[in-house]
Design a protein around this motif. Sequence first.
Motif, PDB file in Angstrom:
ATOM      1  N   PRO A 413       0.810  -1.231   0.000  1.00  0.00           N
ATOM      2  CA  PRO A 413       0.000   0.000   0.000  1.00  0.00           C
ATOM      3  C   PRO A 413       0.840   1.276   0.000  1.00  0.00           C
ATOM      4  N   PHE A 414       2.154   1.123   0.036  1.00  0.00           N
ATOM      5  CA  PHE A 414       3.032   2.283   0.181  1.00  0.00           C
ATOM      6  C   PHE A 414       3.719   2.569  -1.148  1.00  0.00           C
ATOM      7  N   GLU A 415       3.233   3.582  -1.824  1.00  0.00           N
ATOM      8  CA  GLU A 415       3.605   3.861  -3.207  1.00  0.00           C
ATOM      9  C   GLU A 415       5.079   4.211  -3.348  1.00  0.00           C
ATOM     10  N   LYS A 416       5.627   5.000  -2.455  1.00  0.00           N
ATOM     11  CA  LYS A 416       6.990   5.487  -2.620  1.00  0.00           C
ATOM     12  C   LYS A 416       8.004   4.355  -2.502  1.00  0.00           C
ATOM     13  N   PHE A 507       6.858   2.830   7.959  1.00  0.00           N
ATOM     14  CA  PHE A 507       8.175   2.657   8.579  1.00  0.00           C
ATOM     15  C   PHE A 507       8.416   1.192   8.942  1.00  0.00           C
ATOM     16  N   ARG A 508       7.423   0.575   9.592  1.00  0.00           N
ATOM     17  CA  ARG A 508       7.567  -0.843   9.962  1.00  0.00           C
ATOM     18  C   ARG A 508       7.698  -1.728   8.725  1.00  0.00           C
ATOM     19  N   TYR A 509       6.923  -1.418   7.694  1.00  0.00           N
ATOM     20  CA  TYR A 509       6.973  -2.243   6.479  1.00  0.00           C
ATOM     21  C   TYR A 509       8.346  -2.151   5.806  1.00  0.00           C
ATOM     22  N   ILE A 510       8.898  -0.943   5.699  1.00  0.00           N
ATOM     23  CA  ILE A 510      10.202  -0.777   5.049  1.00  0.00           C
ATOM     24  C   ILE A 510      11.294  -1.468   5.855  1.00  0.00           C
TER      25      ILE A 510
END
Length: 535
Positions: A413-416, A507-510
Amino acid sequence: MPEIPTFTAGNLERPLRTTAHIPESPIYGAGERLSQTIQKVAQNTQDQFQKIAQMRDENELVDMAGKWDAGIKDIHLDLEFDPEIIAKPERYMLEFNKRAQKLREDLVGQSTTKNVNVGFQNYVDRKYPGEFIDAKAKGLKYGVISEVAKLDEQKFKLAEESARAKSPAERNQKMAMYHNLVNIAEKNGLINKVEAVKRHQDFMVHAETNYMTVVGRTNPDLMMELQQMGAFDNVPELAQTAIVDRSIRIKNEKENRLRLQEDRAKKEYAENLERTAESLISTRKLTPEWIEQNRDYVTSEKYHSWHKALRDQEGQIGTGNPRIESAMQADVFNPNLDPRKTYERLDQLYVAGLIGAEKHAPWATHLGMLIHQRDTDAKGERKEGEARVRELQSRQFTEASANITRALGTRSPFEKFDQISHEAMADFHEEFQGTSEYLGFGNENSLHAYHRLLPKYIARVQDRSTSRLNALKSDIGNYATEAEIEADRKNLGEQQYFRKVQAIREFRYIKAEQARLQQLGVITKQALPTYEERK
C-alpha cells in the motif's frame, strides 16, 4: 331502663375551652419515622441501581464503539492486501460498504439493551459518512496506482514490440500506442504534465535502446550505419558503447561459426572423396582425370597416395614391406587406437612404398568406415548435448528472472517504497538480460549473473529506502508505537493522526523489507561460492 344522670356547669360567664392538641403515643411516632426511613432507603437504592445500569450501558457503548473502529481498520487492512481488490481497485468502496454493514449488523446483535442499541446506531451514523468517503478515496488511490503500474508494464512491452517490428510503420504504430496511453492518463488526471513529459522521454530511451539491441544482434552493420545517422541519440552513451561492443563480438562470433561450418563442410566433402577414392581403388577404376579434378579438396599426402594407387592399379602389385604390413595390420584392427591417426600413418607408409596397394585399399576402406561411424556418433551426441545445454540455459534464465521479480517486485500500500523497488527491478532485468548467455547478449550463466548482480541492487534499494525512513521519522516524531499515537489522537487532530499512523506503518513495512533483503543478500553471498565450486 335506668336513667343516667347528667351534670351541667351551670351559668358560666365564659365558654368552656378545651385544648385541640391530642398527645401522641411515643410508640406511634417511632413507627412513622421508621416508615419514612425505609422509603428514603428504597428511593436511594433505586437511584443507585439506575446509575449502575446507566454506567453499564455507557461501558458497553464505549466497548462497541471501539469494536466498530477496530473492525473498520481491519476491513481496510484486508482490502489493501486482497488480490481481487488489487486487480480491480474500483470494487474497494463497494466491498468496504458490504463488509461494514455486516460488521454493523453483528455488533447491533450483540447489544444487551435498547439504550445501547440506540446509542451505538447514533455513533455509527455520525462516523460512517466520513469512513465511507475515506474508503472511496483509498479505492481511487489504489486504482490510480494500479493503472500507473499497468502503464509501466506497457512501456516495457511496447518498447520491446517496437524494437522487433517488421517494418518502420509497425514500429511507429507501437510507439504511438504508448504515447497515446500517456496522453490519456494525463487527460484523466492519473499523472501530471511533468510526469507525462518524463514518461514520453523515458519511453523513447527504452524504445531506441531495445531497437539498437535487436538490430545490433541481427545486423551489426546496419546498426553501425543507423548510429552514424543519429538514430540512437536518445540512448545513453554508456549503453551505446556496451551495445556496440556486444554487436562487434556477436558479428565476430557469427563469422567464426560460418568459418567453422565451412571448414566442417570441406572436411566432410574430403572424407566423402576419400571413400569414393577407396571404392575406385578397390574396383581398379581410378583415373588421372578424377584425381586432378578433386586434388584441391585433399591434402598433398592424400593426392600423392592416389597417384601411388593409380600406379599400383597399372600393374605394380605386391611392392609393400611384409614386416611393415604385418605391424600395420595390427594397428588397423586395434579398437583402442584412433582410426583417423591410423589412416594418416597408412597413407604415409603407402606413399613411401612400404604398404602395397592390395593391402592399402581394404585397410583404407575399413578405417574410413570407422572414421565415418565415429563422426556420425559425435554429431548426434553434439546435437543432443547442445539441445540439453540450451534447455538448461532456458530453465536457468527463467528461474533467475522469476527470482528477480520475487526479490524486488513488491506490491504494497506504500507507493513510494514500491517505486524505489520497481525501479531497481527494472534496471536489474535490463543488466541481467545484457549479460545472460541465453539471449546471446553476453556469455555469463544466468544463475551466476543473478547471484552476482543481486547484492548490487539490494544495496541500491537499501540506500534509497533509508532516505525514505529518515523522512518518515520526521513525520512520526517522538511516538514509538501506534498505540501512543492512538492515545494522543485528540490532541493531534484527525488529519495529523492518520498521517502519523500511516507513516509508522510504512516505517515498519520498510524495516521488514530491509531485513528480508538483507537476509536474501546473505543467502546470495553464500550461494555464489557454492555455484563457483559446482561450476
